[in-house]
Motif scaffolding. Sequence first.
Motif, PDB file in Angstrom:
ATOM      1  N   GLN A 148      37.797  41.876  31.680  1.00 17.71           N
ATOM      2  CA  GLN A 148      38.213  42.783  31.373  1.00 17.71           C
ATOM      3  C   GLN A 148      39.379  42.710  31.735  1.00 17.71           C
TER       4      GLN A 148
ATOM      5  N   ASN B  27      43.686  47.143  37.200  1.00 17.72           N
ATOM      6  CA  ASN B  27      43.864  46.463  36.249  1.00 17.72           C
ATOM      7  C   ASN B  27      44.827  46.169  35.798  1.00 17.72           C
TER       8      ASN B  27
ATOM      9  N   ASN C 237      39.979  43.310  35.245  1.00 11.46           N
ATOM     10  CA  ASN C 237      39.694  43.384  37.260  1.00 11.46           C
ATOM     11  C   ASN C 237      40.428  43.062  38.066  1.00 11.46           C
TER      12      ASN C 237
END
Length: 248
Positions: A186, A204, A188
């Motif tokens: 995702q 992020n 991160n």
Amino acid sequence: MTKVILRAVEIEINSYCNRTCSYCPNSKSKRNESGDMRTDIFMQILNQLKKNDFKGRLSFHFYGEPLLSKNLNQFVTYAHNILPNSSLHIYSNGTLLSLERFRILQRLGVAEFYITQQEEDLENDDYLFSKTYDALTINEKKSVTFITHKNLIKTNRAGLLSIGDTNVPLQRPCLIPLTNMCFTVQGNVLPCYEDYHQVEVMGNIMEKSLHDIWATEKYTSFRERIKSGDRKSSDLCKGCNSRIMLAI
């Protein structure tokens, strides 16, 4: 703006693995994130690395098997075109790496293959990469490191497994967070490849630039403390028995 200088970057293009080795956290737990990395996240990572003139090692895994990714060929192509001075590496268990796939990935830009025959495959007469390796030319074999799991330097994965030295926290510096960065599915940012459960998420990449994440007080303080040998100050590092100093 000061550039972020990294030696190695690992990108989790997919979270899946088709093996559950006893010396891997996948045998005990599940990743916090799952699935395949979106193309826009992957491209954002590449573009941020390009802005920082990244020239190090780029690999396509975290704790997953990259050859299970439906986007592997496409992502290798993007990485080769956007980061022509980086070295693209594939780390794999070899169960899906046929001669055809090997040659395709090499043509697309993969410079090095690190293949480990894991414990489940040591007695497997149908283990695919053994056949692939035998069919490689002498020149092709120069780009391959082919070992069994017995040759791996194993750690307790920041305390998740019962492997090796139990006298933790170690009172010794670690420079991996100064040279290495991991990106999860995702997007991160993690400072170390031992951070299976994402204990030390630093930001992020879809919310902040690579430079801004690197320069945060949290990330800067973490690097300085671990560089000085203060492992007990981090929930990630206090249980880690790794003696590897630098990302390779």
